[in-house]
Design a protein around this motif. Structure first.
Motif, short mmCIF file in Angstrom:
data_model
loop_
_atom_site.label_atom_id
_atom_site.label_comp_id
_atom_site.label_asym_id
_atom_site.label_seq_id
_atom_site.Cartn_x
_atom_site.Cartn_y
_atom_site.Cartn_z
N GLY A 80 15.77 -46.96 -46.82
CA GLY A 80 15.84 -45.74 -46.02
C GLY A 80 16.62 -45.84 -44.73
O GLY A 80 16.69 -44.89 -43.96
N TYR A 81 17.25 -47.01 -44.46
CA TYR A 81 18.06 -47.15 -43.24
C TYR A 81 19.16 -46.09 -43.24
O TYR A 81 19.80 -45.85 -44.26
CB TYR A 81 18.67 -48.55 -43.18
CG TYR A 81 19.55 -48.76 -41.96
CD1 TYR A 81 18.99 -49.09 -40.74
CD2 TYR A 81 20.93 -48.62 -42.05
CE1 TYR A 81 19.79 -49.28 -39.62
CE2 TYR A 81 21.73 -48.80 -40.94
CZ TYR A 81 21.17 -49.13 -39.72
OH TYR A 81 21.96 -49.31 -38.62
N THR A 82 19.36 -45.44 -42.10
CA THR A 82 20.37 -44.39 -41.98
C THR A 82 21.56 -44.89 -41.19
O THR A 82 21.41 -45.41 -40.09
CB THR A 82 19.78 -43.15 -41.29
OG1 THR A 82 18.67 -42.68 -42.06
CG2 THR A 82 20.81 -42.05 -41.17
N GLN A 83 22.74 -44.72 -41.76
CA GLN A 83 24.00 -45.06 -41.09
C GLN A 83 24.71 -43.75 -40.76
O GLN A 83 24.86 -42.89 -41.63
CB GLN A 83 24.87 -45.91 -42.02
CG GLN A 83 26.20 -46.29 -41.41
CD GLN A 83 27.11 -46.99 -42.40
OE1 GLN A 83 27.18 -46.59 -43.57
NE2 GLN A 83 27.78 -48.02 -41.95
N GLN A 84 25.13 -43.61 -39.51
CA GLN A 84 25.89 -42.43 -39.10
C GLN A 84 27.26 -42.88 -38.60
O GLN A 84 27.41 -43.97 -38.07
CB GLN A 84 25.19 -41.68 -37.97
CG GLN A 84 23.97 -40.92 -38.42
CD GLN A 84 23.43 -40.02 -37.32
OE1 GLN A 84 23.79 -40.13 -36.16
NE2 GLN A 84 22.55 -39.11 -37.70
N GLU A 85 28.25 -41.99 -38.79
CA GLU A 85 29.57 -42.27 -38.25
C GLU A 85 30.31 -40.96 -38.01
O GLU A 85 29.97 -39.92 -38.59
CB GLU A 85 30.38 -43.18 -39.17
CG GLU A 85 30.84 -42.55 -40.46
CD GLU A 85 31.72 -43.49 -41.28
OE1 GLU A 85 31.60 -44.72 -41.14
OE2 GLU A 85 32.51 -42.97 -42.08
N ALA A 86 31.31 -41.04 -37.16
CA ALA A 86 32.16 -39.88 -36.91
C ALA A 86 32.92 -39.56 -38.18
O ALA A 86 33.34 -40.44 -38.91
CB ALA A 86 33.13 -40.18 -35.77
N ASN A 87 33.04 -38.29 -38.46
CA ASN A 87 33.76 -37.82 -39.64
C ASN A 87 35.00 -37.10 -39.14
O ASN A 87 34.93 -35.96 -38.71
CB ASN A 87 32.86 -36.89 -40.46
CG ASN A 87 33.53 -36.37 -41.70
OD1 ASN A 87 34.60 -36.83 -42.07
ND2 ASN A 87 32.90 -35.41 -42.34
#
Length: 105
Positions: A80-87
């Motif tokens: 369930g680890y969430t990775q976010q990045e600029a799109n």
């Protein structure tokens, strides 16, 4: 696990217990690259099931515009680890329309 027995001042016997079973947490521990289960027995330096994240598909949280980057995220299907990045990906058509709109102002 090792046990020792002191027979007298001169003799010490070390016995290896082969029936020892390590126990691990059911809850995933995680960082930016991996997930694992920590030991709950006395051997706290041990881990079980350590692996790199297995991500699902990206979900767009905020669409990019000509003025602002977008934001997207994906989750590990195991822990369930969430990775976010600029799109920042935009279609060329969107970019051209945005630039044309700015020139009219």
């Amino acid at each position: 696990m090792k046990d020792s027995c002191q027979l007298n001042d001169m003799q010490k016997i070390e016995v290896v217990n082969t029936n020892y079973t390590h126990t691990f947490s059911d809850v995933w521990s995680k960082n930016e690259t991996s997930h694992w289960h920590v030991a709950t027995c006395e051997h706290t330096d041990l881990v079980s099931g350590k692996a790199t994240h297995a991500y699902g598909e990206w979900t767009v949280l905020q669409e990019p515009t000509t003025e602002q980057e977008g934001l997207r995220e994906r989750q590990c299907t195991v822990c369930g680890y969430t990775q976010q990045e600029a799109n920042v990906s935009q279609s060329i058509e969107k970019l051209i329309k945005g630039l044309a709109k700015k020139r009219k102002i």
